[in-house]
Design an enzyme around this catalytic site. Structure first.
Site, PDB file in Angstrom:
ATOM      1  CB  THR A 112     -30.563 -52.729 -40.101  1.00  0.00           C
ATOM      2  OG1 THR A 112     -29.619 -51.978 -40.879  1.00  0.00           O
ATOM      3  CG2 THR A 112     -30.420 -52.345 -38.639  1.00  0.00           C
ATOM      4  CB  ALA A 113     -29.971 -54.250 -44.791  1.00  0.00           C
ATOM      5  CD  GLU A 147     -60.042 -32.315 -17.756  1.00  0.00           C
ATOM      6  OE1 GLU A 147     -58.977 -31.825 -17.333  1.00  0.00           O
ATOM      7  OE2 GLU A 147     -60.230 -32.598 -18.968  1.00  0.00           O
TER       8      GLU A 147
END
Length: 378
Positions: free
Chosen positions: A170-171, A54
């Site tokens: 993931t791996a 504002e």
């Protein structure tokens, strides 16, 4: 219902510009217009200690030589009514002669929570607020989901990021994980890191991957803090996680004054949150729920998790994840590490229910944003 969609849409676009800037303050945009629709000024929240949306809009109008007396302010959150790092925005609007305020949401901060609107109305300023189910109110809330979470639940909004193959690995079994997804996906992931208050990982990732876990692939005005779950204080003193210019919180379960002192000499803050079994005996692990509550007191809005399958599994098992940011590569890996290690479940009804929020192609990879169903009902 206020008919201010175009103006509030513009204000929301301004709020989005504060995405990587305003934390821990909410991302807020504001435009000021004459009764006949002429734009006088606009702005968004600045960095911590800087001005709110504002005041930035009022300053913009003043810099352009515009009077705002009798004008309307369209803002994406209730103007604040308390003295924090800056003065109350509602008072600034009143002093400037604003005669109408249209807002998307009430501020969930207990220090505000309707008091800003009350002070405006007491000063004969007309106030309109969107219904909570209005699409723009929902959009504004989503933009600040972490701020709302911290104010209402007293803990951050927890988003788990995962990069995996199509079959959810993931791996590889030998731990190799770089790189499953594309450069485009990794760059996009850094943009999500940049919007977070802090990145969370575990000691396993620190030791095996030796990551920095900072934002490098996109421009950002600030680095998110880093949080490490390290029950036994095994973090090496020469670890790449010691990046200058950001806070590093290491949560432990077992006290080691000498190691803690050494880590703090490197710039870390060591915190103890030991977990306990039902009988009161120590688990030897960090109390993850207590850790999240503590992070809430440290003004962490969005917590971005990039960890291994063990810590991911613990967070899922304890019901501490709010949503998942998953990048799926178009490849199959067969055996390997899963996204999160938990279970086994005995019935399908025990599965964690999710709601897909969005899907998108990022380079050759598929990005999925999925939220734990009902998690945002606060």
């Amino acid at each position: 219902m206020p008919l201010a969609s175009p103006q509030l849409t513009t204000a929301l676009a301004l709020a989005a510009e504060a995405m990587q800037l305003s934390d821990p303050n909410p991302r807020v945009g504001c435009i000021i217009m004459t009764p006949d629709g002429a734009l006088l000024g606009q702005g968004h929240t600045q960095q911590t200690g800087g001005q709110h949306a504002e005041v930035m809009a009022l300053r913009d109008a003043a810099a352009k030589g515009h009077s705002v007396v009798g004008a309307a302010a369209y803002v994406t959150l209730e103007p604040c009514s308390h003295h924090g790092r800056t003065g109350p925005c509602c008072d600034a609007l009143i002093a400037a002669g604003i005669k109408k305020v249209i807002a998307t949401n009430t501020d969930p901060n207990p220090l505000v929570a309707g008091q800003g609107f009350a002070r405006l109305r007491a000063a004969d300023v007309e106030v309109e607020v969107l219904a909570p189910d209005h699409p723009l109110a929902i959009e504004a809330r989503e933009l600040n989901i972490g701020f709302f979470s911290r104010m209402v639940r007293k803990m951050p909004w927890v988003r788990m990021k995962v990069a995996a193959s199509l079959d959810g690995k993931t791996a590889l079994p030998n731990g190799v994980s770089q790189w499953i997804t594309s450069t485009e996906a990794r760059t996009d992931g850094h943009a999500w890191r940049a919007r977070a208050s802090a990145v969370l990982t575990g000691i396993g990732t620190v030791l095996q991957d030796k990551p920095r876990l900072d934002v490098r692939l996109v421009e950002t005005p600030r680095q998110p803090h880093l949080v490490v779950v390290d029950s036994k204080l095994e973090t090496p003193l020469d670890s790449p996680i010691f990046v200058a210019g950001r806070k590093l919180f290491i949560y432990a379960a077992q006290e080691d004054a000498e190691k803690a002192c050494a880590l703090e000499s490197q710039g870390a803050t060591v915190l103890y949150q030991p977990g306990h079994n039902v009988d009161g005996s120590p688990t030897g692990k960090v109390d993850l729920a207590a850790m999240l509550r503590d992070l809430g007191t440290r003004e962490i809005n969005e917590l971005h998790v990039e960890a291994g399958h063990k810590l991911n599994g613990s967070l899922v098992r304890e019901g501490l994840i709010d949503e998942f940011l998953v990048y799926l590569a178009p490849k199959l890996m067969g055996q390997g590490a899963d996204m999160a290690q938990f279970g086994p479940l005995s019935e399908l009804s025990q599965a964690l229910p999710l709601t897909f929020l969005s899907t998108a192609m990022v380079g050759p990879d598929l990005r999925i944003l999925a939220r734990v169903t009902g998690r945002d009902n606060f």
